[in-house]
Scaffold this active site. Structure first.
Site, PDB file in Angstrom:
ATOM      1  N   HIS A  51       0.769  -1.106   0.040  1.00 20.43           N
ATOM      2  CA  HIS A  51      -0.167  -0.017  -0.023  1.00 20.43           C
ATOM      3  C   HIS A  51       0.776   1.342  -0.162  1.00 20.43           C
ATOM      4  CE1 HIS A  51       0.774  -1.405   4.190  1.00 20.43           C
ATOM      5  NE2 HIS A  51       0.709   0.252   4.459  1.00 20.43           N
TER       6      HIS A  51
ATOM      7  N   HIS B  77       0.986   5.453   1.093  1.00 18.79           N
ATOM      8  CA  HIS B  77       0.457   6.430   1.982  1.00 18.79           C
ATOM      9  C   HIS B  77       0.341   7.699   1.314  1.00 18.79           C
ATOM     10  CE1 HIS B  77       0.681   4.080   5.879  1.00 18.79           C
ATOM     11  NE2 HIS B  77       1.467   3.391   5.320  1.00 18.79           N
TER      12      HIS B  77
HETATM   13  P1  5GP Z   1       2.094   0.414   7.515  1.00 16.20           P
HETATM   14  O1  5GP Z   1       2.836   0.519   8.603  1.00 16.20           O
HETATM   15  O2  5GP Z   1       1.902  -1.169   7.265  1.00 16.20           O
HETATM   16  O3  5GP Z   1       2.811   1.100   6.143  1.00 16.20           O
HETATM   17  O4  5GP Z   1       0.695   1.038   7.439  1.00 16.20           O
HETATM   18  C1  5GP Z   1      -0.392   0.360   7.719  1.00 16.20           C
HETATM   19  C2  5GP Z   1      -1.464   1.377   7.919  1.00 16.20           C
HETATM   20  O5  5GP Z   1      -2.689   0.835   7.987  1.00 16.20           O
HETATM   21  C3  5GP Z   1      -1.451   2.210   9.218  1.00 16.20           C
HETATM   22  O6  5GP Z   1      -1.014   3.594   9.000  1.00 16.20           O
HETATM   23  C4  5GP Z   1      -2.693   1.836   9.898  1.00 16.20           C
HETATM   24  O7  5GP Z   1      -3.349   3.055  10.617  1.00 16.20           O
HETATM   25  C5  5GP Z   1      -3.652   1.255   8.855  1.00 16.20           C
HETATM   26  N1  5GP Z   1      -4.709   0.358   9.084  1.00 16.20           N
HETATM   27  C6  5GP Z   1      -4.473  -0.576  10.085  1.00 16.20           C
HETATM   28  N2  5GP Z   1      -5.489  -1.207  10.177  1.00 16.20           N
HETATM   29  C7  5GP Z   1      -6.529  -0.689   9.277  1.00 16.20           C
HETATM   30  C8  5GP Z   1      -7.721  -0.797   9.056  1.00 16.20           C
HETATM   31  O8  5GP Z   1      -8.490  -1.861   9.471  1.00 16.20           O
HETATM   32  N3  5GP Z   1      -8.392  -0.019   8.394  1.00 16.20           N
HETATM   33  C9  5GP Z   1      -7.933   1.154   7.926  1.00 16.20           C
HETATM   34  N4  5GP Z   1      -8.531   2.192   7.039  1.00 16.20           N
HETATM   35  N5  5GP Z   1      -6.702   1.300   7.896  1.00 16.20           N
HETATM   36  C10 5GP Z   1      -5.874   0.466   8.729  1.00 16.20           C
END
Ligand code: 5GP
Ligand code: ZN
Length: 141
Positions: free
Chosen positions: A102, A104
């Site tokens: 994903h 951001h």
């Molecule tokens: P990473 O640290 O993997 O780059 O980012 C994961 C992101 O996913 C985090 O910013 C977290 O807030 C978001 N996230 C985790 N679980 C959920 C969810 O159930 N719904 C949504 N909308 N975002 C999520």
């Protein structure tokens, strides 16, 4: 690589977990991050499950890249922000918590206090050349 049973983003794609959807195509989905670093913080992802960016097939990577500029502009407009960070984490050491690739898109404002601990270093003698030659073995360039 289609779907992972215990992946929260696959569950969102499947509609098992709700989200605030902001953009969708046959291949892609974008929704608001549940823990926004600022209002409008958006996640863009392929609907199919791939753990890391390096695993994406070219065509899907192309679709993702094509969607990104317009979506980044939309995030900036909607959030009325002065800028955005586009961030993509791969691996725990890089801050990846959800193993479904994903991107951001994070609205930024002057003085918002967000940011990386950016600690520039420098190359030792010959180190940059050596790294480039390792790239050449992979890319042929
Ligand atoms: P990473 O640290 O993997 O780059 O980012 C994961 C992101 O996913 C985090 O910013 C977290 O807030 C978001 N996230 C985790 N679980 C959920 C969810 O159930 N719904 C949504 N909308 N975002 C999520
Ligand atoms: Zn997934």
């Amino acid at each position: 690589m289609g779907e992972s049973n215990d992946c929260v983003f696959c569950k969102i794609v499947d509609g098992q977990i709700p989200c605030y959807k902001v953009f969708e195509t046959e291949e892609l989905l974008a929704f608001l991050d549940i823990g926004p670093l600022s209002a409008g913080h958006t996640l863009l992802l392929p609907k199919k499950h791939y753990a890391a960016m390096k695993e994406l097939p070219d065509s899907l990577a192309g679709s993702l890249g094509q969607a990104l500029p317009q979506l980044a502009g939309a995030v900036q407009t909607v959030s009325k922000s002065e800028g955005v960070n586009i961030l993509q984490n791969n691996g725990r050491c890089a801050g990846q918590e959800v193993d479904h690739v994903h991107i951001h898109i994070i609205p930024r404002f002057d003085g918002d206090g967000l940011g990386f601990r950016w600690k520039p270093t420098s190359y030792d003698e010959g180190q940059a050349d050596e790294i480039c030659s390792r790239f050449a073995e992979i890319t042929g360039k």
